[in-house]
Design a protein around this motif. Structure first.
Motif, PDB file in Angstrom:
ATOM      1  N   GLU A   1       0.931  -1.168  -0.042  1.00 18.42           N
ATOM      2  CA  GLU A   1       0.105  -0.018   0.011  1.00 18.42           C
ATOM      3  C   GLU A   1       0.986   1.231   0.071  1.00 18.42           C
ATOM      4  O   GLU A   1       0.455   2.407  -0.244  1.00 18.42           O
ATOM      5  CB  GLU A   1      -1.079  -0.019   1.051  1.00 18.42           C
ATOM      6  N   GLU A   2       2.050   1.315   0.306  1.00 13.41           N
ATOM      7  CA  GLU A   2       3.041   2.368   0.478  1.00 13.41           C
ATOM      8  C   GLU A   2       3.804   2.692  -0.951  1.00 13.41           C
ATOM      9  O   GLU A   2       4.545   3.580  -0.803  1.00 13.41           O
ATOM     10  CB  GLU A   2       3.882   2.319   1.685  1.00 13.41           C
ATOM     11  N   LEU A   3       3.888   1.807  -1.665  1.00 16.06           N
ATOM     12  CA  LEU A   3       4.390   1.918  -3.036  1.00 16.06           C
ATOM     13  C   LEU A   3       4.282   3.062  -3.685  1.00 16.06           C
ATOM     14  O   LEU A   3       5.168   3.668  -4.276  1.00 16.06           O
ATOM     15  CB  LEU A   3       4.175   0.586  -3.801  1.00 16.06           C
ATOM     16  N   THR A   4       2.902   3.556  -3.894  1.00 16.64           N
ATOM     17  CA  THR A   4       2.654   4.803  -4.478  1.00 16.64           C
ATOM     18  C   THR A   4       3.317   6.069  -3.936  1.00 16.64           C
ATOM     19  O   THR A   4       4.017   6.870  -4.111  1.00 16.64           O
ATOM     20  CB  THR A   4       1.126   5.093  -4.656  1.00 16.64           C
ATOM     21  N   GLU A   5       3.368   6.181  -2.617  1.00 16.83           N
ATOM     22  CA  GLU A   5       3.893   7.275  -1.676  1.00 16.83           C
ATOM     23  C   GLU A   5       5.359   7.150  -1.894  1.00 16.83           C
ATOM     24  O   GLU A   5       6.108   8.115  -2.060  1.00 16.83           O
ATOM     25  CB  GLU A   5       3.479   6.912  -0.158  1.00 16.83           C
TER      26      GLU A   5
ATOM     27  N   LEU B   1      10.499   9.080  -4.027  1.00 15.06           N
ATOM     28  CA  LEU B   1      11.683   8.876  -4.677  1.00 15.06           C
ATOM     29  C   LEU B   1      11.809   9.746  -6.130  1.00 15.06           C
ATOM     30  O   LEU B   1      12.888  10.234  -6.335  1.00 15.06           O
ATOM     31  CB  LEU B   1      11.705   7.368  -5.168  1.00 15.06           C
ATOM     32  N   ALA B   2      10.664   9.872  -6.726  1.00 19.41           N
ATOM     33  CA  ALA B   2      10.913  10.193  -8.259  1.00 19.41           C
ATOM     34  C   ALA B   2      10.678  11.900  -8.012  1.00 19.41           C
ATOM     35  O   ALA B   2      10.859  12.624  -9.179  1.00 19.41           O
ATOM     36  CB  ALA B   2       9.716   9.758  -9.084  1.00 19.41           C
ATOM     37  N   THR B   3       9.920  12.488  -7.204  1.00 19.72           N
ATOM     38  CA  THR B   3       9.520  13.848  -7.134  1.00 19.72           C
ATOM     39  C   THR B   3       9.948  14.544  -6.024  1.00 19.72           C
ATOM     40  O   THR B   3      10.845  15.734  -6.035  1.00 19.72           O
ATOM     41  CB  THR B   3       7.925  14.132  -7.471  1.00 19.72           C
ATOM     42  N   VAL B   4       9.554  14.188  -4.733  1.00 26.14           N
ATOM     43  CA  VAL B   4       9.723  15.041  -3.679  1.00 26.14           C
ATOM     44  C   VAL B   4      11.326  14.920  -3.140  1.00 26.14           C
ATOM     45  O   VAL B   4      11.869  16.107  -3.136  1.00 26.14           O
ATOM     46  CB  VAL B   4       8.900  14.393  -2.121  1.00 26.14           C
TER      47      VAL B   4
END
Length: 83
Positions: A36-40, A45-48
């Motif tokens: 469930e945490e993969l999206t976050e 990783l990719a943006t923040v």
């Protein structure tokens, strides 16, 4: 060609540090990911995280969307580069 080797080396070093933190329970920055945490995780990783690093290393103060636009420009730039 040297530029590509440098980029690959950066990517390998960054990937190793992240994979160590995820997989090694004794790592000082260890964390566990549930499905469930993969999206976050991938948003972080990719943006923040890249936005924070970019803003730290430059005098710029881009928000996440502005940095994403910059990252897309970099992808286009390097995809169209002839070695």
């Amino acid at each position: 060609m040297e530029n590509s080797k440098t980029i690959i080396q950066y990517a390998q070093n960054i990937s190793k540090a992240l994979l160590d933190a995820i997989s090694d329970e004794d790592h000082s920055n260890h964390f566990k990911l549930d499905d469930e945490e993969l999206t976050e995780f991938f948003h972080a990783l990719a943006t923040v995280a890249p936005t924070e690093i970019y803003n730290y290393l430059t005098d710029d103060n881009k928000n996440h969307l502005e940095f994403n636009h910059l990252a897309n420009q970099l992808c286009f730039q390097f995809m169209n580069k002839k070695d």
